[in-house]
Design a protein around this motif. Structure first.
Motif, PDB file in Angstrom:
ATOM      1  N   LEU A 162      28.121  -8.921 -54.263  1.00 23.05           N
ATOM      2  CA  LEU A 162      28.302  -7.788 -53.805  1.00 23.05           C
ATOM      3  C   LEU A 162      29.030  -6.737 -53.389  1.00 23.05           C
ATOM      4  O   LEU A 162      29.557  -5.735 -53.843  1.00 23.05           O
ATOM      5  N   LEU A 163      30.743  -7.143 -53.196  1.00 18.47           N
ATOM      6  CA  LEU A 163      31.445  -7.109 -52.892  1.00 18.47           C
ATOM      7  C   LEU A 163      32.653  -6.235 -53.949  1.00 18.47           C
ATOM      8  O   LEU A 163      33.215  -5.209 -54.096  1.00 18.47           O
ATOM      9  N   ASP A 164      31.869  -7.100 -55.327  1.00 15.39           N
ATOM     10  CA  ASP A 164      32.201  -6.583 -55.913  1.00 15.39           C
ATOM     11  C   ASP A 164      31.263  -5.476 -56.605  1.00 15.39           C
ATOM     12  O   ASP A 164      32.133  -4.287 -57.565  1.00 15.39           O
ATOM     13  N   ALA A 165      30.310  -5.643 -56.860  1.00 13.91           N
ATOM     14  CA  ALA A 165      29.420  -4.330 -57.244  1.00 13.91           C
ATOM     15  C   ALA A 165      29.971  -3.353 -56.037  1.00 13.91           C
ATOM     16  O   ALA A 165      29.971  -2.011 -56.682  1.00 13.91           O
ATOM     17  N   LEU A 166      30.452  -2.814 -55.349  1.00 10.03           N
ATOM     18  CA  LEU A 166      30.649  -2.015 -53.962  1.00 10.03           C
ATOM     19  C   LEU A 166      31.938  -1.176 -54.709  1.00 10.03           C
ATOM     20  O   LEU A 166      32.435  -0.452 -54.810  1.00 10.03           O
ATOM     21  N   VAL A 167      32.823  -2.409 -55.259  1.00 10.84           N
ATOM     22  CA  VAL A 167      34.286  -2.205 -55.826  1.00 10.84           C
ATOM     23  C   VAL A 167      33.740  -1.672 -56.848  1.00 10.84           C
ATOM     24  O   VAL A 167      34.743  -0.034 -57.417  1.00 10.84           O
ATOM     25  N   SER A 168      33.334  -1.886 -57.375  1.00  7.97           N
ATOM     26  CA  SER A 168      32.790  -1.057 -58.895  1.00  7.97           C
ATOM     27  C   SER A 168      32.017   0.845 -58.411  1.00  7.97           C
ATOM     28  O   SER A 168      32.517   1.241 -59.690  1.00  7.97           O
ATOM     29  N   HIS A 169      31.410   0.094 -57.813  1.00  9.36           N
ATOM     30  CA  HIS A 169      30.672   1.330 -57.540  1.00  9.36           C
ATOM     31  C   HIS A 169      31.958   2.438 -56.598  1.00  9.36           C
ATOM     32  O   HIS A 169      31.706   3.983 -57.113  1.00  9.36           O
ATOM     33  N   PRO A 213      18.973   4.366 -48.709  1.00  5.95           N
ATOM     34  CA  PRO A 213      19.432   5.285 -49.690  1.00  5.95           C
ATOM     35  C   PRO A 213      19.213   4.403 -50.988  1.00  5.95           C
ATOM     36  O   PRO A 213      19.670   2.755 -50.618  1.00  5.95           O
ATOM     37  N   ASP A 214      18.716   4.032 -52.414  1.00  2.00           N
ATOM     38  CA  ASP A 214      18.208   3.226 -52.817  1.00  2.00           C
ATOM     39  C   ASP A 214      19.676   3.480 -54.100  1.00  2.00           C
ATOM     40  O   ASP A 214      19.654   4.640 -55.479  1.00  2.00           O
ATOM     41  N   LEU A 215      20.735   2.918 -53.565  1.00  2.00           N
ATOM     42  CA  LEU A 215      21.775   2.975 -55.048  1.00  2.00           C
ATOM     43  C   LEU A 215      21.375   1.825 -55.932  1.00  2.00           C
ATOM     44  O   LEU A 215      21.855   0.862 -56.115  1.00  2.00           O
ATOM     45  N   PRO A 216      21.920   2.845 -57.341  1.00  2.00           N
ATOM     46  CA  PRO A 216      21.508   1.707 -58.362  1.00  2.00           C
ATOM     47  C   PRO A 216      22.585   0.996 -59.107  1.00  2.00           C
ATOM     48  O   PRO A 216      21.841  -0.581 -59.083  1.00  2.00           O
ATOM     49  N   ALA A 217      23.750   0.954 -57.651  1.00  2.00           N
ATOM     50  CA  ALA A 217      24.450  -0.049 -58.093  1.00  2.00           C
ATOM     51  C   ALA A 217      24.695  -1.332 -57.059  1.00  2.00           C
ATOM     52  O   ALA A 217      24.795  -2.600 -57.520  1.00  2.00           O
ATOM     53  N   LEU A 218      23.784  -0.841 -56.367  1.00  2.00           N
ATOM     54  CA  LEU A 218      23.594  -2.226 -54.918  1.00  2.00           C
ATOM     55  C   LEU A 218      22.110  -2.688 -55.784  1.00  2.00           C
ATOM     56  O   LEU A 218      21.279  -3.393 -54.564  1.00  2.00           O
ATOM     57  N   ALA A 219      20.879  -2.267 -56.575  1.00  2.00           N
ATOM     58  CA  ALA A 219      19.674  -2.247 -56.230  1.00  2.00           C
ATOM     59  C   ALA A 219      19.673  -3.924 -55.897  1.00  2.00           C
ATOM     60  O   ALA A 219      18.514  -4.717 -55.769  1.00  2.00           O
ATOM     61  N   PRO A 220      20.132  -5.009 -57.112  1.00  2.00           N
ATOM     62  CA  PRO A 220      20.241  -6.258 -57.197  1.00  2.00           C
ATOM     63  C   PRO A 220      20.339  -6.611 -55.448  1.00  2.00           C
ATOM     64  O   PRO A 220      19.851  -7.889 -55.703  1.00  2.00           O
ATOM     65  N   PHE A 221      20.964  -6.173 -54.812  1.00  2.00           N
ATOM     66  CA  PHE A 221      20.943  -6.854 -53.791  1.00  2.00           C
ATOM     67  C   PHE A 221      19.354  -6.013 -52.378  1.00  2.00           C
ATOM     68  O   PHE A 221      19.925  -6.445 -51.482  1.00  2.00           O
ATOM     69  N   ARG A 222      18.967  -5.559 -52.414  1.00  2.00           N
ATOM     70  CA  ARG A 222      18.562  -4.617 -51.913  1.00  2.00           C
ATOM     71  C   ARG A 222      17.062  -5.593 -51.309  1.00  2.00           C
ATOM     72  O   ARG A 222      16.543  -6.269 -51.979  1.00  2.00           O
ATOM     73  N   PRO A 223      17.143  -5.413 -49.990  1.00  2.00           N
ATOM     74  CA  PRO A 223      15.870  -6.544 -49.744  1.00  2.00           C
ATOM     75  C   PRO A 223      14.688  -6.114 -49.770  1.00  2.00           C
ATOM     76  O   PRO A 223      14.672  -5.221 -49.727  1.00  2.00           O
ATOM     77  N   LEU A 224      14.106  -7.541 -49.976  1.00  2.00           N
ATOM     78  CA  LEU A 224      12.415  -7.321 -50.309  1.00  2.00           C
ATOM     79  C   LEU A 224      11.811  -7.191 -49.209  1.00  2.00           C
ATOM     80  O   LEU A 224      11.985  -7.503 -47.867  1.00  2.00           O
ATOM     81  N   PRO A 225      11.190  -6.192 -48.577  1.00  2.00           N
ATOM     82  CA  PRO A 225       9.939  -6.198 -47.556  1.00  2.00           C
ATOM     83  C   PRO A 225       9.305  -7.183 -47.338  1.00  2.00           C
ATOM     84  O   PRO A 225       8.737  -7.980 -47.945  1.00  2.00           O
ATOM     85  N   GLY A 226       9.297  -7.431 -46.313  1.00  2.00           N
ATOM     86  CA  GLY A 226       8.482  -9.143 -45.604  1.00  2.00           C
ATOM     87  C   GLY A 226       8.879  -9.432 -44.667  1.00  2.00           C
ATOM     88  O   GLY A 226       9.894  -9.105 -44.887  1.00  2.00           O
ATOM     89  N   VAL A 227       8.564 -10.715 -44.971  1.00  2.00           N
ATOM     90  CA  VAL A 227       9.345 -12.020 -44.050  1.00  2.00           C
ATOM     91  C   VAL A 227       9.764 -12.629 -45.429  1.00  2.00           C
ATOM     92  O   VAL A 227       8.749 -12.979 -46.201  1.00  2.00           O
ATOM     93  N   PRO A 228      11.123 -13.098 -45.279  1.00  2.00           N
ATOM     94  CA  PRO A 228      11.375 -14.264 -46.850  1.00  2.00           C
ATOM     95  C   PRO A 228      10.836 -15.417 -46.740  1.00  2.00           C
ATOM     96  O   PRO A 228      10.407 -16.239 -45.728  1.00  2.00           O
ATOM     97  N   LYS A 229      10.621 -15.853 -47.884  1.00  2.00           N
ATOM     98  CA  LYS A 229       9.981 -17.685 -47.451  1.00  2.00           C
ATOM     99  C   LYS A 229      10.561 -18.718 -47.368  1.00  2.00           C
ATOM    100  O   LYS A 229      11.745 -18.516 -46.935  1.00  2.00           O
ATOM    101  N   PRO A 230       9.986 -19.216 -46.680  1.00  2.00           N
ATOM    102  CA  PRO A 230      10.964 -20.380 -46.238  1.00  2.00           C
ATOM    103  C   PRO A 230      11.685 -20.795 -46.859  1.00  2.00           C
ATOM    104  O   PRO A 230      10.998 -21.562 -47.641  1.00  2.00           O
TER     105      PRO A 230
END
Length: 450
Positions: free
Chosen positions: A236-243, A420-437
């Protein structure tokens, strides 16, 4: 006469009850009038006792001799304004020739006792004009934020100062910040207030919570990107540097540095760009920096990669609209190489109750040594109280209003549609709903009491 005495006793009893149970109500009903009268009556004698007077000028002495009048006495600073506030009094003084604003600041504690106020602070507004802010009660005991605050883009209210003023987190003035605090010191509540205040604004929130996301993932609907372990944080930090590098290319393309363009219109950061071209600003919240910096290996490539990315974002991210909010229980040189370099870029410093003096020294030792002692004296029975300072050397005691996790989640869910939906950070966008255990050994629960 009997009815008058009964009414007087009832008023005094009501005032005493309000002062005990509701000090804010007491101040607005009785305290402000009594305090104003007390300041005006005692002003001259208090200034003289505190050494804040100057002897009469020569021309006044000469005039007294010529006119055969009594010798004039010492002169106190002139009162320009005495204005009541919701928490105290605001006294603006015009200093006499030969006086200094430091003299008033050094006498604040004596003024507090003489005027029977809870707290007195002073600051210089301009040459020879000093503002003395007095509080009538302990505003940090039960924090009540004012209904109206001066909220602007990237400037949000997060706490209340001990002088009754609102403490703002202004990212355009202080781009990067460091927040320290021991367990149960109120650091998480301060972070929730920050997220809840930023949620209605046009800003992308990026979170790194290596405690398996227990602090930030409940607020996921308002976050554009989240990481819950070191590997994901490094990516994620590498993606922020690229952004950040892509944003600089946008600024370069729109700098408008031709000879016929005025200097004021030349773009040097995202705030100089037209609004339709301006990238969304990003606030990066790191919940526990020690989880990113500590490593069991002597030379850990992942750890070095994370710290290098954080340092680059701290050094270069401001113009690209990337702001860091680093939080942790401990922040010292024992975290490894690059930590002191990172600290040098974190202008805003906030320290809640810490367990050792070295943590307070890491927060304020290089900018406000006087704040170190105040940070280690925060009592354990007042969570949320903190000391804040910046590179100017000034510091203040603040306390954030208590915000439960449920309240913060509700605010984030309310403004989830503006995330905001940033393309550079799209792989790290949290999915809605309750995460699976996750697959983990069972944890024995505390049995319920009957």
């Amino acid at each position: 006469m009997t009815w008058f005495m009964v009414a007087l006793v009832l008023v005094v009893a009501a005032a005493g009850l309000l002062r005990w149970r509701r000090p804010a109500w007491y101040w607005l009903t009785f305290g402000v009038a009594l305090a104003s009268l007390r300041v005006l009556v005692r002003y001259a004698s208090v200034m003289d006792a505190c050494g804040l007077t100057v002897p009469p000028t020569r021309w006044r002495l000469a005039l007294a001799r010529v006119t055969n009048r009594p010798v004039p006495g010492p002169r106190a600073p002139r009162i320009l304004r005495l204005r009541p506030t919701r928490t105290g009094l605001l006294l603006r003084l015009k200093l006499r020739p030969g006086q200094d604003a430091f003299d008033v600041a050094a006498s604040c504690d004596r003024l507090r006792h003489s005027f029977a106020m809870f707290g007195v602070t002073s600051r210089e507004l301009r040459s020879s004009v000093v503002e003395v802010r007095m509080t009538g009660y302990d505003v940090l005991k039960r924090v009540q934020m004012p209904a109206k605050t001066d909220t602007r883009p990237m400037r949000v209210p997060v706490a209340l100062r001990e002088d009754g003023a609102v403490h703002y987190r202004d990212y355009r003035a202080v781009p990067h910040g460091l927040t320290l605090g021991a367990t149960e010191s109120g650091k998480s509540v301060y972070q929730r207030n920050l997220v809840a205040a930023l949620a209605p604004q046009r800003v992308a929130l990026v979170g790194i919570d290596c405690k398996q996301g227990v602090e930030l993932f409940p607020l996921a609907r308002r976050f554009s990107a989240l990481a819950d372990d070191q590997d994901t944080a490094a990516e994620l930090l590498d993606a922020l540097v690229s952004h950040m590098q892509d944003v600089y290319q946008v600024i370069r393309a729109e700098q408008r540095i031709t000879a016929d363009v005025p200097d004021a219109e030349i773009a040097a950061d995202i705030w100089d760009l037209p609004e339709d071209l301006r990238p969304v600003p990003i606030v990066v919240l790191v919940d526990e920096v020690a989880e990113l910096a500590l490593s069991t290996k002597k030379n850990d490539p992942r750890r070095d990669r994370i710290i290098k990315a954080l340092v680059r974002l701290a050094q270069l991210g401001r113009a690209a609209g990337i702001y860091l909010e680093i939080c942790g229980q401990r922040f010292g040189s024992e975290l490894g190489d690059g930590i002191t370099m990172l600290r040098a870029q974190l202008t805003g410093r906030t320290a809640h109750r810490v367990n050792d003096q070295s943590s307070a020294n890491m927060a304020f030792g290089d900018i406000a040594p006087d704040a170190v002692l105040a940070a280690i004296q925060i009592p354990t029975d007042m969570p949320g109280v903190a000391i804040t300072g910046d590179s100017t050397g000034g510091w203040a005691r603040i306390r954030a209003p208590h915000t439960s996790l449920r309240q913060a989640v509700n605010i984030c869910n309310r403004y989830a549609d503006i995330t905001p939906d940033l393309p550079a950070l799209a792989p790290f966008r949290p999915l809605p709903g309750v995460p699976k255990p996750v697959d983990a050994p069972a944890v024995e629960s505390i049995p319920a009491t009957t």
